[in-house]
Design a protein around this motif. Structure first.
Motif, mmCIF file in Angstrom:
data_model
loop_
_atom_site.group_PDB
_atom_site.id
_atom_site.type_symbol
_atom_site.label_atom_id
_atom_site.label_comp_id
_atom_site.label_asym_id
_atom_site.label_seq_id
_atom_site.Cartn_x
_atom_site.Cartn_y
_atom_site.Cartn_z
ATOM 1 N N ALA A 122 0.939 -1.272 0.027
ATOM 2 C CA ALA A 122 -0.104 -0.149 -0.017
ATOM 3 C C ALA A 122 0.844 1.051 -0.075
ATOM 4 O O ALA A 122 1.900 1.368 0.615
ATOM 5 N N ILE A 123 0.288 1.818 -0.512
ATOM 6 C CA ILE A 123 1.025 3.774 -0.642
ATOM 7 C C ILE A 123 0.017 4.951 -0.404
ATOM 8 O O ILE A 123 -1.463 4.680 -0.495
ATOM 9 N N LEU A 160 -0.232 13.921 -5.341
ATOM 10 C CA LEU A 160 -1.005 12.704 -6.060
ATOM 11 C C LEU A 160 0.022 12.456 -7.168
ATOM 12 O O LEU A 160 -0.007 11.376 -8.019
ATOM 13 N N ALA A 161 0.510 13.162 -8.398
ATOM 14 C CA ALA A 161 1.929 12.745 -9.319
ATOM 15 C C ALA A 161 2.942 12.155 -8.505
ATOM 16 O O ALA A 161 3.200 11.356 -9.111
ATOM 17 N N MET A 162 3.525 12.319 -7.402
ATOM 18 C CA MET A 162 4.646 11.757 -6.757
ATOM 19 C C MET A 162 3.934 9.857 -6.436
ATOM 20 O O MET A 162 4.168 9.091 -6.016
ATOM 21 N N ALA A 163 2.407 10.287 -5.846
ATOM 22 C CA ALA A 163 1.877 9.305 -5.366
ATOM 23 C C ALA A 163 1.962 7.842 -7.028
ATOM 24 O O ALA A 163 2.289 6.711 -6.595
ATOM 25 N N LEU A 221 -2.007 -0.434 -3.389
ATOM 26 C CA LEU A 221 -3.377 -0.445 -3.285
ATOM 27 C C LEU A 221 -2.981 0.905 -2.846
ATOM 28 O O LEU A 221 -1.754 1.688 -2.542
ATOM 29 N N LEU A 222 -3.064 2.338 -3.826
ATOM 30 C CA LEU A 222 -2.761 3.785 -3.700
ATOM 31 C C LEU A 222 -3.966 4.506 -2.877
ATOM 32 O O LEU A 222 -5.017 4.652 -3.676
ATOM 33 N N VAL A 223 -3.641 5.283 -1.918
ATOM 34 C CA VAL A 223 -4.295 6.042 -1.273
ATOM 35 C C VAL A 223 -4.453 7.301 -0.837
ATOM 36 O O VAL A 223 -3.136 7.521 -0.128
ATOM 37 N N CYS A 224 -5.432 8.395 -1.001
ATOM 38 C CA CYS A 224 -4.557 9.523 -1.334
ATOM 39 C C CYS A 224 -5.918 9.772 -0.593
ATOM 40 O O CYS A 224 -6.618 10.183 -0.073
ATOM 41 N N TYR A 225 -5.837 11.492 0.185
ATOM 42 C CA TYR A 225 -6.885 11.631 1.384
ATOM 43 C C TYR A 225 -5.783 13.000 1.993
ATOM 44 O O TYR A 225 -5.017 13.420 2.184
ATOM 45 N N ASP A 226 -6.922 13.659 2.301
ATOM 46 C CA ASP A 226 -6.384 14.746 3.503
ATOM 47 C C ASP A 226 -7.847 15.360 4.233
ATOM 48 O O ASP A 226 -9.114 15.238 3.497
ATOM 49 N N ALA A 238 -10.939 11.649 -0.318
ATOM 50 C CA ALA A 238 -10.362 10.875 -0.121
ATOM 51 C C ALA A 238 -10.686 9.826 -1.133
ATOM 52 O O ALA A 238 -11.477 9.860 -1.914
ATOM 53 N N TYR A 239 -9.865 9.307 -1.886
ATOM 54 C CA TYR A 239 -9.588 8.362 -3.430
ATOM 55 C C TYR A 239 -8.714 7.333 -3.119
ATOM 56 O O TYR A 239 -7.555 7.580 -2.028
ATOM 57 N N ALA A 240 -9.052 5.752 -3.203
ATOM 58 C CA ALA A 240 -8.447 4.826 -3.598
ATOM 59 C C ALA A 240 -8.208 4.371 -4.827
ATOM 60 O O ALA A 240 -9.646 4.020 -5.958
ATOM 61 N N LEU A 241 -6.918 3.837 -5.340
ATOM 62 C CA LEU A 241 -7.060 2.989 -6.673
ATOM 63 C C LEU A 241 -6.417 2.339 -6.398
ATOM 64 O O LEU A 241 -5.027 2.005 -5.701
ATOM 65 N N LEU A 242 -6.150 1.186 -7.198
ATOM 66 C CA LEU A 242 -6.129 -0.599 -6.952
ATOM 67 C C LEU A 242 -5.482 -0.523 -8.209
ATOM 68 O O LEU A 242 -6.238 -0.982 -9.435
ATOM 69 N N LEU A 243 -3.924 -0.920 -8.076
ATOM 70 C CA LEU A 243 -3.418 -0.750 -9.376
ATOM 71 C C LEU A 243 -2.744 -2.556 -9.368
ATOM 72 O O LEU A 243 -2.185 -3.148 -8.713
#
Length: 261
Positions: free
Chosen positions: A69-70, A132-135, A151-156, A173-178
């Protein structure tokens, strides 16, 4: 690696008015995604991250316990950190060990690993307006080197208003399974992030300048509506970070010299 495949998406927006304004489906916080023993000490940031991550894993039909996960956030546990700072300036201030423990950037990542009994690596990062870009770049590097899925999860969470007036709202928040390469059943494929001249949608520029984590709105819209432009901006700046998405053969070459097909 030619591309990343997007297999699952989850989007959490606690504010119902903002949620209704989005051009794609989103949901409120689902506190049931956090085990009861962890729930009482959870922040809004952690609640949103768990809600989005659980939804993305469920859509992709993947077990979170098996996924690296990230977790990426511009401000992390900003409200807990603010609480600690307010205590430190008091003559009789009392430092809460629990608050200190929960103030670090990898709070959500750590608790996610505990809750899911996941022994896979977890990464926590922050990069200001380029978070987002660096994630996505971190995800690309991990998948290119290790293969598999993550799994990539971005949130604030919403920031205290007096810290940066006009900024830090709304919570999102959003999550992307890549997955590495082309995988059957993908929602779309995503290139390596790179600097380019793509134009960010004007309607969302002010929102992203206020809350940088919202920079994913064009990417999420493409993934959840199927309307995939050739290039997707990851920031309102020009030139700025972008990705190419979709399956069309006319897309430009990726950095490793391969064409999208």
């Amino acid at each position: 690696m030619e591309c990343m495949s997007l297999l699952g998406v989850g989007v959490c927006a606690p504010d119902p008015a903002f949620r209704a304004s989005l051009p794609f489906p989103a949901f409120a916080i689902n506190r049931e995604t956090i085990p009861p023993l962890l729930r009482r000490r959870s922040s809004q940031a952690m609640q949103m991250a768990f809600s989005a991550a659980s939804a993305a894993s469920e859509q992709a039909q993947r077990s979170p316990s098996s996924l690296p996960a990230i977790f990426a956030s511009v401000a992390g546990e900003i409200n807990t950190t603010d609480q600690i700072c307010n205590e430190l300036v008091k003559a009789d201030g009392v430092m809460s060990p629990s608050a200190f423990h929960n103030s670090v950037q990898n709070t959500a990542a750590g608790y996610w690993s505990i809750a899911q009994q996941c022994t896979q690596p977890a990464t926590a990062l922050a990069a200001g307006s380029d978070t987002l870009a660096m994630a996505l770049l971190e995800a690309w590097c991990q998948l290119a080197c290790q293969g598999g899925e993550l799994l990539l999860v971005c949130y604030d969470e919403a920031w205290p208003g007096y810290l940066a007036p006009g900024c830090g709202n709304p919570a999102f928040a959003y999550a992307l399974l890549l997955a590495a390469g082309k995988v059957d059943g993908r929602l779309m494929q995503i290139s390596r992030p790179q600097v380019g001249e793509s134009i960010f949608p004007a309607a969302w520029i002010d929102s992203v300048n206020s809350m940088p984590i919202l920079a994913a709105i064009p990417l999420l819209e493409a993934a959840l509506t199927g309307r995939v432009p050739q290039a997707i901006a990851l920031s309102p700046h020009v030139p700025g970070w972008q990705v190419h998405a979709g399956v069309a053969s006319a897309y430009p070459k990726t950095g490793d010299g391969e064409k999208w097909r």
